[in-house]
Design an enzyme around this catalytic site. Sequence first.
Site, mmCIF file in Angstrom:
data_model
loop_
_atom_site.group_PDB
_atom_site.id
_atom_site.type_symbol
_atom_site.label_atom_id
_atom_site.label_comp_id
_atom_site.label_asym_id
_atom_site.label_seq_id
_atom_site.Cartn_x
_atom_site.Cartn_y
_atom_site.Cartn_z
ATOM 1 N N HIS A 242 4.399 1.675 -1.544
ATOM 2 C CA HIS A 242 3.872 2.255 -3.465
ATOM 3 C C HIS A 242 2.910 2.963 -3.780
ATOM 4 C CE1 HIS A 242 7.074 -0.855 -1.944
ATOM 5 N NE2 HIS A 242 7.819 -0.167 -2.365
ATOM 6 N N ASP B 129 11.924 6.374 3.879
ATOM 7 C CA ASP B 129 13.024 6.324 3.344
ATOM 8 C C ASP B 129 13.643 7.776 2.921
ATOM 9 O OD1 ASP B 129 13.407 3.004 3.186
ATOM 10 O OD2 ASP B 129 12.753 3.569 1.386
ATOM 11 N N ALA C 210 0.651 -1.432 -0.204
ATOM 12 C CA ALA C 210 0.131 -0.115 0.257
ATOM 13 C C ALA C 210 0.562 1.497 -0.100
ATOM 14 C CB ALA C 210 -1.083 0.130 1.015
#
Length: 287
Positions: free
Chosen positions: A33, A154, A31
């Site tokens: 991405h 990230d 989810a």
Amino acid sequence: MQIVHTITDLRVALKNKAHVGFVPTMGNLHAGHLQLVNVAKQQATIVIVSIFVNPLQFGANEDLANYPRTFEADCEKLIAAGTDVVFAPTVNEIYPDFNAQTQQLGQTMTINPPPIAAELCGASRPGHFSGVATIVLKLFNIVQPAVAVFGKKDFQQLFIIRELVKQFNLPIAIIAADTVREPTGLAMSSRNGYLNEAEKNKAAELHQQLSDIVNKIKQGHHDFLSLERSAIATLSNRGWQVDYIAIRESRTLAPAKASDSALVVLGAAKLGSTRLIDNIDFFALAN
Ligand code: PAF
């Protein structure tokens, strides 16, 4: 949705397309991405998703060989999310001097990332951010997007990509998308699939520790070192192998000072053999 595997076919698919939105991924989509795709759709007229497990960003003892590859399932999810084109190149397409026998990529020119790339995740993953910056630059050159979307999960990668775009004068807007979490608070990640049932139940502890730090800072605690040490001790006592817990200024990633108001608390730790990362960025009342 069109699926292409070569740069030539991608160029044909993108001919005369203006304002291309791009979401680079390594596949095994979740989810988080799909949220990146949603954000890209709001910002662009056509959305390209790349699926490429980039060998250059994996260290010798990391999970390149076992990294989950789920191409068919990924494509189904991308169709449902309204993706226009999937670019899924071979290693050889991206690394033209790749030697299949020796597995040497032949990429003798790489991006030398900024010093921050040696800290936080970079301290235990030497070369990782050089590999990330190099593949992202290649993909940007290939796709030539107007807009590219990256996840805040990230956070250090996002910072380095913003530097890449700025320092190389790339005409690409970088958009940051919020981290998507499980109901427990666990950040969605392809690596969550490595966790066994018991580990899955524990995995949200990393996020809980980061949240505790955020709350304490918002309540006026400014002894950042002791907050970091206490979270490391708590996680270690609960069986985690902590790589780092760090409180940083969110726009520079420099160690935070009590006078800073834009902050991010980042953490990386192993549960069993699975390394998880997470972070929370927030504004605090500066001292
Ligand atoms: O975040 C990732 O999945 C990868 O690091 C990226 C940006 C697709 C480069 O391989």
